[in-house]
Design a protein around this motif. Structure first.
Motif, short mmCIF file in Angstrom:
data_model
loop_
_atom_site.label_atom_id
_atom_site.label_comp_id
_atom_site.label_asym_id
_atom_site.label_seq_id
_atom_site.Cartn_x
_atom_site.Cartn_y
_atom_site.Cartn_z
N VAL A 59 0.87 -1.18 0.00
CA VAL A 59 0.00 0.00 0.00
C VAL A 59 0.90 1.23 0.00
N VAL A 79 -10.19 3.81 -3.98
CA VAL A 79 -8.89 3.16 -3.88
C VAL A 79 -8.32 3.02 -5.30
N ASN A 80 -7.04 3.32 -5.43
CA ASN A 80 -6.33 3.13 -6.69
C ASN A 80 -5.65 1.76 -6.64
N TYR A 81 -6.04 0.88 -7.55
CA TYR A 81 -5.50 -0.47 -7.59
C TYR A 81 -4.81 -0.69 -8.93
N THR A 122 -2.10 -1.22 -3.82
CA THR A 122 -3.18 -0.25 -3.76
C THR A 122 -2.64 1.06 -3.19
N ASP A 158 -6.86 7.40 -3.33
CA ASP A 158 -7.11 8.02 -4.64
C ASP A 158 -6.84 9.52 -4.62
N ALA A 186 -7.72 1.48 1.20
CA ALA A 186 -6.67 0.88 0.38
C ALA A 186 -6.05 -0.33 1.07
N ALA A 228 -6.62 -4.13 -0.41
CA ALA A 228 -5.47 -4.99 -0.75
C ALA A 228 -5.61 -6.36 -0.09
#
Length: 362
Positions: A121, A285-287, A296, A299, A320, A324
Motif C-alpha cells: 500500500v 482506492v487506486n489499484y 493499492t 485516490d 486501500a 489490498a
C-alpha cells in the motif's frame, strides 16, 4: 497455522513525508485492535514518525526492525531505513523528503517481489519532484510495470464503482495516438480477468467509453469509435466477454447507468478519474490491476495545503489497506479453486481403489 490463517503482511511506503503520508498512515493504524487483522510493516524512519505522531497527538508504539523478517505479527512494525535525524518542512517538497519517498518505495517493492510482504500500500508521492531526483516514471504504475515485467492497468475502485483507464499519465494531446484496437482488447481482457479473480464476479459486464464527445456522433466528431473502439468491443463480445459500448462519457456516470455494469474502461485519465473522484473521493482506492503482485493506494495526492494541520482524512488510505487484503484473499481462493478443479480424485469405494477421473469442482 496454515497459510490461510496467517496474518497478511501489509507493506506500506510512506510517500512524501512533507505531505500527509505519515499522518494518514498513522491514523489508519490508530485502533489498537488493528493488528488483529493484519501485520503492518512501514518502510520509513523511526525518528520521523515519532516526531509526526507527536504533532498529531497519536499514541503509536512502533516495533523498530532492520529487516522485514524481524516483523512481529501483533505490532506495528517499522523497517528503520534512516536512523539519522530527518528535516521536516511540512507543506512543501524537499530534496530529502523526495529521496526518502523513492527509497521507501524501492525497499517496499523489493520486499514484495521477494515474498517478504504479501501486499503493498503506497502513500502519495510528488511525481514531478521524484523525476528531478532520478525516478524514471510518471507515477507508481509505470514503476511497478517495469519492476514486475508486465503491463498493468490503473483501476479506481469502490464496492459499487470501478473505473479503469486505457491511457495513464500522458498529455491529452497524445491520447488518440496511444489507443489502438489491440491495446483496448488486451485491456478489456485484463479487466475481465481481474474482475473474475480479484473481485469474485463470475460474468463481469464491462462498459467502454468513447474517446470523443458523444462517442463520436456516428463519425461526425471523430472516427476512433468506428475504427478502433467498436471493432475491439465486437470481437471480444463475439468471444464471450461481456463488453458493451462505446458510451458517451458525459452521461455514463449517472447512477442509474453505471450501476448496470461491473466496471468501465475510460479512454484517458481525467475522463475516468474526474467523475470517480467526484462520486467516491473519500472511499476510493487506486489499484494497479493485472500485475502478479497486489498494490493499492488512496485516490488522492500529497495534499501539501493541509499537511501538518491534523485534518487529513485517512478513510481512503484505510480502504486501500483493506482492499489490498480482500483482493489478496480473493486471488488466493481463486487460485486454490483452479488448482483443486484440475486434481483427479481417487475413488476408494471398492477394494481395487479404482481411479475416478472426475474433475473436482470443489
Amino acid at each position: 497455522m496454515s497459510s490461510k490463517q496467517q496474518k497478511i503482511k501489509v507493506g506500506i511506503s510512506i510517500g512524501d513525508y512533507n505531505g500527509i503520508g505519515p499522518e494518514i498512515i498513522m491514523k489508519s493504524l490508530k485502533d489498537k485492535a488493528i493488528t488483529d487483522f493484519f501485520t503492518p510493516i512501514i518502510f520509513g524512519s523511526g525518528k520521523l514518525f515519532t516526531y509526526q505522531k507527536n504533532i498529531f497527538k497519536l499514541q503509536h508504539n512502533f516495533n523498530y526492525i532492520t529487516e522485514v523478517s524481524q516483523a512481529v505479527p501483533d505490532k506495528i512494525n517499522m523497517v528503520n531505513l534512516w536512523k539519522d535525524n530527518v528535516n521536516v518542512d511540512l507543506g512543501k517538497p524537499t530534496e530529502e523528503s523526495t529521496k526518502m519517498a523513492i527509497e521507501s518505495l524501492e525497499a517496499a517493492t523489493m520486499a514484495l517481489m521477494n515474498g517478504e510482504i504479501d501486499v503493498l500500500v503506497t502513500a502519495p508521492i510528488n511525481k514531478e519532484e521524484m523525476l528531478k531526483y532520478g525516478f524514471q516514471h510518471a507515477g507508481h504504475t509505470g514503476y511497478l510495470e517495469e519492476k514486475f515485467g508486465k503491463k498493468g492497468l490503473m483501476f479506481l475502485v469502490t464496492d459499487d464503482l470501478k473505473v479503469a483507464v486505457s491511457t495513464h499519465h500522458i498529455p491529452v494531446s497524445e491520447v488518440a495516438a496511444n489507443i489502438s484496437k489491440e491495446k483496448i482488447k488486451k485491456q478489456i481482457k485484463l479487466l475481465n480477468q481481474c474482475l473474475v479473480e480479484d473481485f469474485c464476479i463470475e460474468r463481469p459486464k464491462i462498459a467502454v467509453l468513447g474517446l470523443n464527445p458523444h462517442a463520436g456522433d456516428g463519425g461526425a466528431i471523430g472516427k476512433e469509435e468506428i475504427e478502433i473502439i467498436e471493432p475491439a468491443i465486437r470481437e471480444l463480445f463475439d468471444n464471450g466477454i461481456l463488453a458493451f459500448g462505446p458510451y458517451p462519457a458525459d452521461s455514463y456516470f449517472q447512477p442509474n447507468k453505471y450501476r448496470n455494469y461491473d466496471a468501465v474502461l475510460a479512454m484517458y485519465h481525467d475522463q475516468g478519474l474526474a467523475p470517480f473522484k467526484t462520486l467516491a473521493y473519500e472511499e476510493g482506492v487506486n489499484y494497479t490491476a493485472g500485475l502478479p503482485f497486489i498494490r493499492t493506494s488512496p485516490d488522492h495526492g500529497v495534499a501539501y495545503d493541509i499537511a501538518g494541520k491534523n485534518i487529513a482524512d485517512e478513510q481512503s488510505f484505510s480502504e486501500a489497506i483493506f482492499m489490498a487484503i480482500k483482493i489478496f484473499k480473493n486471488r488466493q481462493e481463486y487460485n486454490d479453486l483452479m488448482t483443486n478443479r484440475m486434481q483427479p480424485r481417487r475413488n476408494s469405494s471398492n477394494n481395487n481403489a479404482a481411479e475416478d477421473l472426475t474433475v473436482d469442482r470443489a
